[in-house]
Scaffold this active site. Structure first.
Site, PDB file in Angstrom:
ATOM      1  N   GLY A  84       9.082  -7.405  -1.808  1.00 53.26           N
ATOM      2  CA  GLY A  84       9.943  -6.886  -2.860  1.00 53.26           C
ATOM      3  C   GLY A  84      10.712  -5.714  -2.313  1.00 53.26           C
ATOM      4  O   GLY A  84      10.291  -5.097  -1.339  1.00 53.26           O
ATOM      5  N   THR A  85      11.835  -5.422  -2.941  1.00 55.67           N
ATOM      6  CA  THR A  85      12.691  -4.429  -2.319  1.00 55.67           C
ATOM      7  C   THR A  85      12.921  -3.164  -3.134  1.00 55.67           C
ATOM      8  O   THR A  85      12.010  -2.359  -3.223  1.00 55.67           O
ATOM      9  CB  THR A  85      14.002  -5.078  -1.884  1.00 55.67           C
ATOM     10  OG1 THR A  85      14.461  -5.878  -2.964  1.00 55.67           O
ATOM     11  CG2 THR A  85      13.786  -5.950  -0.684  1.00 55.67           C
ATOM     12  N   THR A  86      14.060  -2.972  -3.771  1.00 54.65           N
ATOM     13  CA  THR A  86      14.449  -1.620  -4.156  1.00 54.65           C
ATOM     14  C   THR A  86      14.063  -1.244  -5.593  1.00 54.65           C
ATOM     15  O   THR A  86      14.288  -2.016  -6.521  1.00 54.65           O
ATOM     16  CB  THR A  86      15.982  -1.473  -4.001  1.00 54.65           C
ATOM     17  OG1 THR A  86      16.333  -1.966  -2.724  1.00 54.65           O
ATOM     18  CG2 THR A  86      16.407  -0.031  -4.138  1.00 54.65           C
ATOM     19  N   LYS A 114       9.442  -6.193 -10.725  1.00 56.39           N
ATOM     20  CA  LYS A 114       8.763  -5.221  -9.872  1.00 56.39           C
ATOM     21  C   LYS A 114       8.530  -3.892 -10.572  1.00 56.39           C
ATOM     22  O   LYS A 114       8.055  -2.950  -9.966  1.00 56.39           O
ATOM     23  CB  LYS A 114       9.582  -5.009  -8.597  1.00 56.39           C
ATOM     24  CG  LYS A 114       9.594  -6.257  -7.730  1.00 56.39           C
ATOM     25  CD  LYS A 114      10.395  -6.065  -6.485  1.00 56.39           C
ATOM     26  CE  LYS A 114      11.879  -6.158  -6.822  1.00 56.39           C
ATOM     27  NZ  LYS A 114      12.721  -6.209  -5.620  1.00 56.39           N
TER      28      LYS A 114
END
Lengths: 305, 276
Positions: free
Chosen positions: B48-50, B81
């Site tokens: 997962g990212t930002t 997320k």
């Protein structure tokens, strides 16, 4: 050298049951009632910190009477069991039935083990469903028996007067305010008369199925409680003379009766659970009104009695 | 569960920490108790990212993009997320998605367990420290490429303000002022927020700034997903105030995202900050 005495198993079990029942009967009662939007727990408990009613999981709550250290232990075990199962599986897999079963097995084993003293506790495990029909209330006794309750149930000391009052006045499908007023009036009943329990001495919590949160358990704040109870005749008197019987013409009970004319007795017998689960009580030591002084007197200052 | 009785350990008074209890009773359920064969496992699972967060007067906003990547592949377009941790806090996660979701679940249970056993909620700092302990116990996995880096935000009821905490993989816990971002696009998001954030923003303004920042992150970081106009997939936005955590409904986020995207059609680099 001392000779071992023979004690018959019947006598042994009866002695242990008597012991547990005496301990439970010393406490103040807890009532649990179904209302239209959920389940409400009402108990007289002047302590703000030590609770008789607590949350176990999303839809499940716990209420207990008896020895604080023992039911607190059971409560924590229940929270651990529920959280463990919810974490390992899913939140929906935590059920009141599973919890009641675990409690019943535990209490039953301790009661019949002989090595330990039996727990002096009685427990309600309640689970609120999506509709009134899905609600579940389990009553667990010190010896591990489970009873499935419907409508309302009472445990603790002095249950007969309280249950009698509820049986006469309880109507399924009432609002929270109605059942709360009824329960508080009922808890003030005793063989010696009735009194009005001060709002500050009440511990009230609900499992409210209309709550948007996942966790349906909520304690009612003092303001909310006061607004639900409304103006009550004789509250101050009840506050100062807690335990004394007040003038019957001035009590909650008489007031309730006045309001509810004509008396609405349900056409069918109110939904009390069939009572096969109640143990046969050969010589019920719980409520012998003739000899109340045999047992240690209730200490009004003790928050859990 | 063959024996229906409560195990004896359940009846022993003691810790009110669920993870501590778990480590004694069912250690196999703890993410940190897993041992991996040597070598890097970084490419095994989606990342997962930002995540960005910003405070405003009376609360805090957290937003996360919806993309999970596995190497050059987009593993999922609509992953979530940002999660509520309890009524007054939320946690957003960057890093290995599977482990991160597990850590969040453990953290949620940890907070709820404490609340039920003790009858009171943990303080804001207490919650932040518990999360640090969970992350710290994951260090072994992090060194093999399965790092989880959360961003924690909540409303502190004692000081009546929104607060943000960031972490590193060793469990270091750092309180941030005003705004912060984590994840692969965090550099760009933070740069964007630096220019857009002002102290007098309200909740709506903070949500807009967060979505602008995510847009900028997606603009420059291939692992961060921008607003998906074709599929109508928009960032997950949580707002925490004295009333508690509220996830913004999709149509509210969509309305703001549409404004942001509309403005970018005229000026692709986003709003201009004044030079002095």
């Amino acid at each position: 050298m001392s000779m071992p005495f023979y004690v018959s198993p019947e006598q042994l079990m009866k002695d242990r049951a008597d012991f547990a029942r005496k301990g439970i009967a010393r406490g103040r009662s807890v009532a649990v009632l179904q209302y239209a939007d959920g389940i409400v727990f009402v108990s007289e408990n002047p302590s703000q910190a030590l609770h008789k009613v607590s949350e176990i999981y999303d839809r499940i709550a716990f209420a207990a009477v008896g020895r604080y250290n023992e039911f607190e232990n059971l409560r924590i075990a229940g929270v651990r069991l529920a959280d463990m199962r919810g974490y390992a599986y899913d939140r929906r897999d935590v059920t009141g039935r599973g919890l009641a079963n675990a409690y019943a097995q535990t209490l039953g084993t301790i009661f019949s083990s002989g090595g330990e003293k039996p727990y002096e506790v009685e427990i309600f495990v309640a689970e609120v469903g999506d509709t009134v029909e899905d609600d579940q209330i389990y009553r667990l006794t010190y010896d591990g028996q489970v009873a499935d309750e419907h409508g309302f149930a009472v445990m603790g000391g002095n249950t007969e007067a309280v249950t009698g009052h509820l049986r006469e006045n309880y109507r399924p499908g009432s609002s929270l305010g109605e059942v709360l007023q009824l329960a508080v009036g009922a808890l003030g009943q005793s063989d010696a008369g009735s009194r009005v329990i001060a709002a500050a001495d009440l511990e009230v919590a609900v499992l409210d199925r209309t709550r948007s949160q996942q966790r349906k358990f909520k304690r009612l704040s003092a303001e909310h409680l006061a607004s639900l109870l409304g103006e009550r005749v004789g509250e101050e008197a009840g506050r100062h003379a807690a335990g004394d019987s007040t003038n019957p013409s001035n009590t909650d009970q008489s007031r309730n009766r006045d309001q509810e004319q004509p008396p609405v007795a349900p056409p069918v017998a109110p939904p009390v659970s069939p009572q096969p689960q109640q143990p046969p009580q050969p010589s019920d030591p719980v409520t012998p009104p003739e000899h109340p002084d045999v047992y240690p007197p209730v200490d009004p200052g003790d928050p859990l009695r | 569960m063959t024996d229906p009785r409560l195990p004896a350990a359940y009846l022993v008074p003691g810790s009110s920490s669920f993870s501590e209890f778990l480590s004694q009773q069912a250690p196999e359920l703890l993410p940190s108790h897993r041992s991996l064969p040597p070598g890097s496992a970084a490419d095994l699972a989606p990342h997962g990212t930002t995540i960005v967060a910003a405070t405003f007067d009376g609360g805090v906003v957290m937003a996360g993009d919806r993309r999970a990547t596995m190497g050059n592949v987009i593993a999922q377009r609509d992953i979530e997320k940002v999660f509520p941790a309890d009524e007054y806090s939320c946690v957003g996660i960057a890093g290995t998605a599977g482990l991160a979701v597990e850590v969040v679940r453990l953290f949620q249970t940890e907070l709820e367990h404490y609340e039920k056993i003790e009858g009171t909620t943990l303080s804001m700092d207490g919650k932040a420290n518990r999360l640090a302990a969970l992350i710290r116990s994951n260090l072994g996995l992090a060194m093999q490429g399965l790092a989880v880096v959360p961003l924690f935000a909540g409303y502190d009821l004692t000081t009546s303000q929104g607060r943000i905490f960031s972490y590193d993989v060793t469990g270091g816990r750092y309180e941030e002022t005003a705004f912060h971002a984590v994840g692969s696009g965090a550099l760009f998001a933070r740069g964007s927020l630096k220019k857009l954030y002002r102290d007098d923003l309200d909740a709506q303004g903070c949500v807009t700034a967060a979505i602008q920042a995510l847009y900028d992150a997606a603009d420059d970081d291939s692992a961060t997903g921008g607003p998906d106009l074709a599929r109508r997939i928009f960032p997950v936005v949580g707002v925490i105030t004295a009333e508690g955590y509220r996830r913004l409904p999709d149509d509210e986020v969509a309305a703001i995202a549409d404004l942001v995207v509309g403005a970018r059609m005229l000026r692709p680099d986003g709003p201009a900050a004044s030079l002095t």
